[in-house]
Design a protein around this motif. Sequence first.
Motif, PDB file in Angstrom:
ATOM      1  N   SER A  18       0.826  -1.069   0.037  1.00 32.85           N
ATOM      2  CA  SER A  18       0.065   0.133  -0.002  1.00 32.85           C
ATOM      3  C   SER A  18       0.807   1.108  -0.010  1.00 32.85           C
ATOM      4  N   GLU A  19       0.497   2.102  -0.908  1.00 32.79           N
ATOM      5  CA  GLU A  19       1.265   3.490  -1.010  1.00 32.79           C
ATOM      6  C   GLU A  19       1.351   4.437   0.565  1.00 32.79           C
ATOM      7  N   ASN A  20       0.090   4.065   1.061  1.00 30.22           N
ATOM      8  CA  ASN A  20      -0.014   4.755   2.339  1.00 30.22           C
ATOM      9  C   ASN A  20       0.874   4.109   3.591  1.00 30.22           C
ATOM     10  N   LEU A  21       1.342   2.927   3.287  1.00 32.58           N
ATOM     11  CA  LEU A  21       2.283   2.356   4.408  1.00 32.58           C
ATOM     12  C   LEU A  21       3.649   1.926   3.901  1.00 32.58           C
ATOM     13  N   THR A  22       4.079   2.878   2.800  1.00 31.53           N
ATOM     14  CA  THR A  22       5.347   2.613   2.380  1.00 31.53           C
ATOM     15  C   THR A  22       6.175   4.205   2.607  1.00 31.53           C
ATOM     16  N   TYR A  23       7.479   3.671   2.866  1.00 29.17           N
ATOM     17  CA  TYR A  23       8.297   4.822   3.420  1.00 29.17           C
ATOM     18  C   TYR A  23       9.683   4.950   2.672  1.00 29.17           C
ATOM     19  N   LYS A  24      10.013   5.989   2.209  1.00 34.28           N
ATOM     20  CA  LYS A  24      11.269   6.172   1.544  1.00 34.28           C
ATOM     21  C   LYS A  24      12.251   5.847   2.860  1.00 34.28           C
ATOM     22  N   LEU A  25      13.340   5.057   2.096  1.00 35.45           N
ATOM     23  CA  LEU A  25      14.530   4.579   3.032  1.00 35.45           C
ATOM     24  C   LEU A  25      15.549   5.762   2.782  1.00 35.45           C
ATOM     25  N   PRO A  26      16.185   6.267   4.059  1.00 39.90           N
ATOM     26  CA  PRO A  26      17.255   6.993   4.071  1.00 39.90           C
ATOM     27  C   PRO A  26      18.518   6.361   3.264  1.00 39.90           C
ATOM     28  N   ASP A  27      19.181   7.107   2.559  1.00 44.33           N
ATOM     29  CA  ASP A  27      20.573   6.463   2.065  1.00 44.33           C
ATOM     30  C   ASP A  27      21.506   5.768   2.837  1.00 44.33           C
ATOM     31  N   ASN A  28      21.396   6.405   4.067  1.00 43.81           N
ATOM     32  CA  ASN A  28      22.422   5.714   5.087  1.00 43.81           C
ATOM     33  C   ASN A  28      22.019   4.371   5.700  1.00 43.81           C
ATOM     34  N   ILE A  29      20.729   3.876   5.447  1.00 44.16           N
ATOM     35  CA  ILE A  29      20.307   2.888   6.169  1.00 44.16           C
ATOM     36  C   ILE A  29      20.061   1.813   5.076  1.00 44.16           C
ATOM     37  N   SER A  30      20.678   0.479   5.433  1.00 44.29           N
ATOM     38  CA  SER A  30      20.666  -0.514   4.619  1.00 44.29           C
ATOM     39  C   SER A  30      19.031  -1.076   4.364  1.00 44.29           C
ATOM     40  N   PHE A  31      19.070  -1.922   3.391  1.00 39.38           N
ATOM     41  CA  PHE A  31      17.853  -2.520   3.105  1.00 39.38           C
ATOM     42  C   PHE A  31      17.558  -3.477   4.541  1.00 39.38           C
ATOM     43  N   GLU A  32      18.549  -4.281   4.812  1.00 34.84           N
ATOM     44  CA  GLU A  32      18.363  -5.149   5.767  1.00 34.84           C
ATOM     45  C   GLU A  32      17.910  -4.440   7.362  1.00 34.84           C
ATOM     46  N   ILE A  33      18.661  -3.303   7.465  1.00 29.78           N
ATOM     47  CA  ILE A  33      18.302  -2.679   8.868  1.00 29.78           C
ATOM     48  C   ILE A  33      16.939  -2.160   8.472  1.00 29.78           C
ATOM     49  N   GLY A  34      16.765  -1.567   7.366  1.00 27.17           N
ATOM     50  CA  GLY A  34      15.267  -1.034   7.351  1.00 27.17           C
ATOM     51  C   GLY A  34      14.095  -1.960   7.408  1.00 27.17           C
ATOM     52  N   ALA A  35      14.209  -3.224   6.905  1.00 34.00           N
ATOM     53  CA  ALA A  35      13.446  -4.305   7.031  1.00 34.00           C
ATOM     54  C   ALA A  35      13.303  -4.497   8.510  1.00 34.00           C
TER      55      ALA A  35
END
Length: 331
Positions: free
Chosen positions: A109-126
């Motif tokens: 859902s677009e309403n539950l999607t957030y841009k991930l800052p460049d300094n944060i990896s995909f693994e940490i974001g997840a």
Amino acid sequence: MKEYKAWVQDTAAPFSNLKFSSMDYPKLGNQELIIETKAATLNFADLLLSSGMYQSNPEHPFVPGFEVAGFIKECSPDSNFSVGDRVVAATTVFRSGRYGSFGEICVASENLTYKLPDNISFEIGAAILMSYLTSDFALHRRAQLKPNELVLVNAAAGGVGLSAVQLAKISGAKVIAAVGSDEKKELVKQFGPELVINYQRENLKEIIENKYGKRPINVFYDQVGGDAYQQGVKLLSSEGRALIVGFASGNIPSQLLSYLLVKNISIIGVFMISFENDDQNYLRKRMELIFDLYSNQQIEPVYKIINFDEIITYLDLIGRRNTVGRIVAVR
């Protein structure tokens, strides 16, 4: 017909029936995004979803996986996102969608999607997404946590529990962490709670009341249900609040309303996903705050990275309570 590869559930059955096979490619729906999966977080809810025990169940076949970090692959022309954006998101399996994050792509859902800052990896974001956002929503939006209040966190060594411990401490609260083993007890101690109790070997009520007096808990954070819930509720002070985050024990407790009345306590439901429509801007601001906390080294997600072909093995470990922190599958 266009297809992609994923862990697919063909029938309502245990997660062990998941097969890595072909799945029909999704059509882009209204206010939806198709995301190329780079990291997917495993949750206890994936076990419930596979077996048909989750509160909303997709039609078969479907792909489990509630959380994703990756790149936007497709979006509508009027989207707030662009193809190639790095994001974290909740997939639409939360509301009976069929395309979760245990595949090459997923639908969010677009309403539950957030841009991930460049300094944060995909693994940490997840690892951060739903654990910290849920705990922030529970403690601040629902419980209105105040400094110096005493918080009891059940299942404190899990990803959600650890996030609750850290966020409560940052807010100036005092924290008691309940865990199920001495190994988990040592892990949680690193995050500074006032007290850590192994409820398998120690008397939770006795230890808490010996240190803090009778019924001292202001906020009870429960993801477990069953007996653990019953013990926690009986420790709530007058005007105490019990946060109902989940039922990992599989036992959904009932509650005598007369007890709430005479003890002057509140039972508060926590389902952050409902704010997809109720107040998505609030969630977006809180997610940005959480990313800032990470960037400023104020929170420390605990997670283990696994390969995509290990998902079934680690779902089994989650089901047997043999994991700590979050489990993140990468591809």
